[in-house]
Design a protein around this motif. Structure first.
Motif, PDB file in Angstrom:
ATOM      1  N   LEU A   1      47.970  37.444  26.634  1.00  0.00           N
ATOM      2  CA  LEU A   1      48.914  36.605  27.174  1.00  0.00           C
ATOM      3  C   LEU A   1      49.163  35.099  26.563  1.00  0.00           C
ATOM      4  O   LEU A   1      49.987  34.528  26.347  1.00  0.00           O
ATOM      5  CB  LEU A   1      48.926  36.641  28.760  1.00  0.00           C
ATOM      6  CG  LEU A   1      49.857  35.836  29.542  1.00  0.00           C
ATOM      7  CD1 LEU A   1      51.044  36.453  29.341  1.00  0.00           C
ATOM      8  CD2 LEU A   1      49.502  35.709  30.958  1.00  0.00           C
ATOM      9  N   ALA A   2      48.118  34.546  26.466  1.00  0.00           N
ATOM     10  CA  ALA A   2      47.820  33.173  25.838  1.00  0.00           C
ATOM     11  C   ALA A   2      48.326  33.004  24.221  1.00  0.00           C
ATOM     12  O   ALA A   2      49.072  32.229  24.170  1.00  0.00           O
ATOM     13  CB  ALA A   2      46.292  32.455  25.734  1.00  0.00           C
ATOM     14  N   ALA A   3      47.979  34.378  23.554  1.00  0.00           N
ATOM     15  CA  ALA A   3      48.680  34.458  22.270  1.00  0.00           C
ATOM     16  C   ALA A   3      50.127  34.366  22.369  1.00  0.00           C
ATOM     17  O   ALA A   3      50.994  33.994  21.292  1.00  0.00           O
ATOM     18  CB  ALA A   3      48.011  35.320  21.552  1.00  0.00           C
ATOM     19  N   ALA A   4      50.499  35.386  23.214  1.00  0.00           N
ATOM     20  CA  ALA A   4      52.143  35.462  23.282  1.00  0.00           C
ATOM     21  C   ALA A   4      52.883  34.355  23.874  1.00  0.00           C
ATOM     22  O   ALA A   4      54.063  34.083  23.214  1.00  0.00           O
ATOM     23  CB  ALA A   4      52.363  36.496  24.456  1.00  0.00           C
ATOM     24  N   MET A   5      52.107  33.492  24.824  1.00  0.00           N
ATOM     25  CA  MET A   5      52.833  32.258  25.189  1.00  0.00           C
ATOM     26  C   MET A   5      52.568  31.083  24.506  1.00  0.00           C
ATOM     27  O   MET A   5      53.540  30.151  24.734  1.00  0.00           O
ATOM     28  CB  MET A   5      52.152  31.989  26.568  1.00  0.00           C
ATOM     29  CG  MET A   5      52.453  32.987  27.733  1.00  0.00           C
ATOM     30  SD  MET A   5      54.539  32.867  28.216  1.00  0.00           S
ATOM     31  CE  MET A   5      54.262  31.361  29.092  1.00  0.00           C
ATOM     32  N   ASN A   6      51.900  30.919  23.595  1.00  0.00           N
ATOM     33  CA  ASN A   6      51.576  30.025  22.692  1.00  0.00           C
ATOM     34  C   ASN A   6      52.821  29.422  22.066  1.00  0.00           C
ATOM     35  O   ASN A   6      52.910  28.127  22.015  1.00  0.00           O
ATOM     36  CB  ASN A   6      50.541  30.313  21.555  1.00  0.00           C
ATOM     37  CG  ASN A   6      49.854  29.031  20.922  1.00  0.00           C
ATOM     38  OD1 ASN A   6      49.454  28.142  21.422  1.00  0.00           O
ATOM     39  ND2 ASN A   6      50.207  29.157  19.777  1.00  0.00           N
ATOM     40  N   PRO A   7      53.487  30.072  21.152  1.00  0.00           N
ATOM     41  CA  PRO A   7      54.674  29.523  20.645  1.00  0.00           C
ATOM     42  C   PRO A   7      55.581  28.611  21.652  1.00  0.00           C
ATOM     43  O   PRO A   7      56.143  27.597  21.013  1.00  0.00           O
ATOM     44  CB  PRO A   7      55.401  30.710  20.021  1.00  0.00           C
ATOM     45  CG  PRO A   7      54.359  31.739  19.749  1.00  0.00           C
ATOM     46  CD  PRO A   7      53.409  31.469  20.759  1.00  0.00           C
ATOM     47  N   LEU A   8      56.033  29.448  22.475  1.00  0.00           N
ATOM     48  CA  LEU A   8      56.618  28.868  23.623  1.00  0.00           C
ATOM     49  C   LEU A   8      56.259  27.550  24.021  1.00  0.00           C
ATOM     50  O   LEU A   8      56.732  26.618  24.368  1.00  0.00           O
ATOM     51  CB  LEU A   8      57.130  29.722  24.793  1.00  0.00           C
ATOM     52  CG  LEU A   8      57.900  29.152  25.913  1.00  0.00           C
ATOM     53  CD1 LEU A   8      59.350  28.741  25.496  1.00  0.00           C
ATOM     54  CD2 LEU A   8      57.970  30.212  27.082  1.00  0.00           C
ATOM     55  N   LEU A   9      54.733  27.592  24.529  1.00  0.00           N
ATOM     56  CA  LEU A   9      54.126  26.443  25.123  1.00  0.00           C
ATOM     57  C   LEU A   9      54.274  25.197  24.129  1.00  0.00           C
ATOM     58  O   LEU A   9      54.113  24.225  24.431  1.00  0.00           O
ATOM     59  CB  LEU A   9      52.707  26.784  25.703  1.00  0.00           C
ATOM     60  CG  LEU A   9      52.615  27.604  26.937  1.00  0.00           C
ATOM     61  CD1 LEU A   9      51.482  28.004  27.149  1.00  0.00           C
ATOM     62  CD2 LEU A   9      53.415  27.159  27.999  1.00  0.00           C
ATOM     63  N   GLU A  10      53.688  25.430  22.863  1.00  0.00           N
ATOM     64  CA  GLU A  10      53.719  24.637  21.854  1.00  0.00           C
ATOM     65  C   GLU A  10      54.990  23.758  21.692  1.00  0.00           C
ATOM     66  O   GLU A  10      55.149  22.701  21.498  1.00  0.00           O
ATOM     67  CB  GLU A  10      53.169  24.994  20.556  1.00  0.00           C
ATOM     68  CG  GLU A  10      51.576  25.421  20.791  1.00  0.00           C
ATOM     69  CD  GLU A  10      50.948  24.263  20.963  1.00  0.00           C
ATOM     70  OE1 GLU A  10      51.142  22.955  20.580  1.00  0.00           O
ATOM     71  OE2 GLU A  10      49.964  24.457  21.648  1.00  0.00           O
TER      72      GLU A  10
END
Length: 267
Positions: A99-108
């Motif tokens: 989930l962290a990998a999937a959310m990483n682009p959005l969060l960054e």
């Protein structure tokens, strides 16, 4: 018993010495400023004695309830929201790497947007008022907490999770009794960084989207050529930041007492 008493005396003496050293430079700076500005006739650099008198009359008098209290309230609410959101989401992302990998682009992408850049949009959507200020404070202060929480949870020894599962410890107890305490050094580091961010956002949001508050009064004093009042507001912000830092160090000393004992670091 005697050894414990000796250690307590040593600790108290060390903290007293550190406090004396910490206060020495500010006291000396104020003394030099006071003496150097005592005969000033400059409009832009009034004597420090006048600034302190204005600070006391305005900020500890008529403006305390109408401006200082709302600023502190907005700071507390916005920071509290950032703490809850940052730790909650950080624990989830730290425990679920996919989930962290999937959310990483959005969060960054979101993290790359400065908190100050959110104010124009917040003004359009939320208008001028406390809601806009609280939302912008929380939006800017959440990132250090979130990122440090994710790193702290990821850094927990896998054996801790294995032991929890082997003893069939429930998810709630595992989260609040094992995961968050184990990640607390990084979480507290993020909390401390976010305090400074939150103070900056309080001032800026009040400058552009409020009719009262410390930031509003600072800008109002500058625009009305009340230079002494402007300096008084700046001194107030400096004192407020220092007091918050001291308070947070006390909180950190209590929360991370176990960690300092394990690592041998001094509070």
């Amino acid at each position: 018993m005697a050894r414990s008493t000796s250690n307590s005396v040593t600790t108290i003496g060390r903290r007293a010495g550190n406090s004396a050293i910490e206060l020495a430079v500010p006291v000396l700076t104020v003394a030099v400023w006071w003496v150097a500005s005592s005969g000033s006739t400059s409009l832009y650099f009034p004597p420090l004695s006048e600034i302190v008198a204005t600070l006391w009359d305005v900020w500890f008098g008529s403006n305390f309830v109408s401006d200082a209290v709302p600023s502190l309230w907005h700071l507390g609410v916005g920071y509290g929201l950032a703490v809850v959101a940052g730790i909650s989401l950080g624990v989830v992302l730290g425990l679920i790497p996919p989930l962290a990998a999937a959310m990483n682009p959005l969060l960054e992408t979101l993290r790359a947007v400065p908190g100050l850049a959110l104010i124009p949009a917040a003004l359009l959507v939320l208008g001028i008022g406390p809601t806009m200020q609280v939302v912008t404070i929380a939006s800017a202060a959440v990132w250090p907490i979130l990122l440090n929480t994710v790193d702290g949870v990821r850094g927990i020894d896998p054996l801790v999770g294995d032991a929890a599962r082997s003893y069939r410890i429930g998810w709630t107890d595992r989260t609040f009794r094992l995961i968050i305490p184990a990640a607390s050094p990084q979480i507290v580091a993020g909390l401390r960084t976010s305090v400074s961010v939150a103070v900056v956002m309080v001032v800026v949001s009040e400058m552009v989207g409020a009719t009262h508050g410390i930031g509003y009064q600072l800008l109002h004093a500058q625009r009305s050529f009340d230079i002494t009042g402007m300096w008084a507001s700046m001194v107030l912000l400096g004192v407020l930041g220092y007091v918050l830092n001291v308070a947070f160090r006390g909180f950190e000393r209590v929360v991370l007492g176990w960690h300092r004992g394990m690592t041998g670091t001094q509070g």
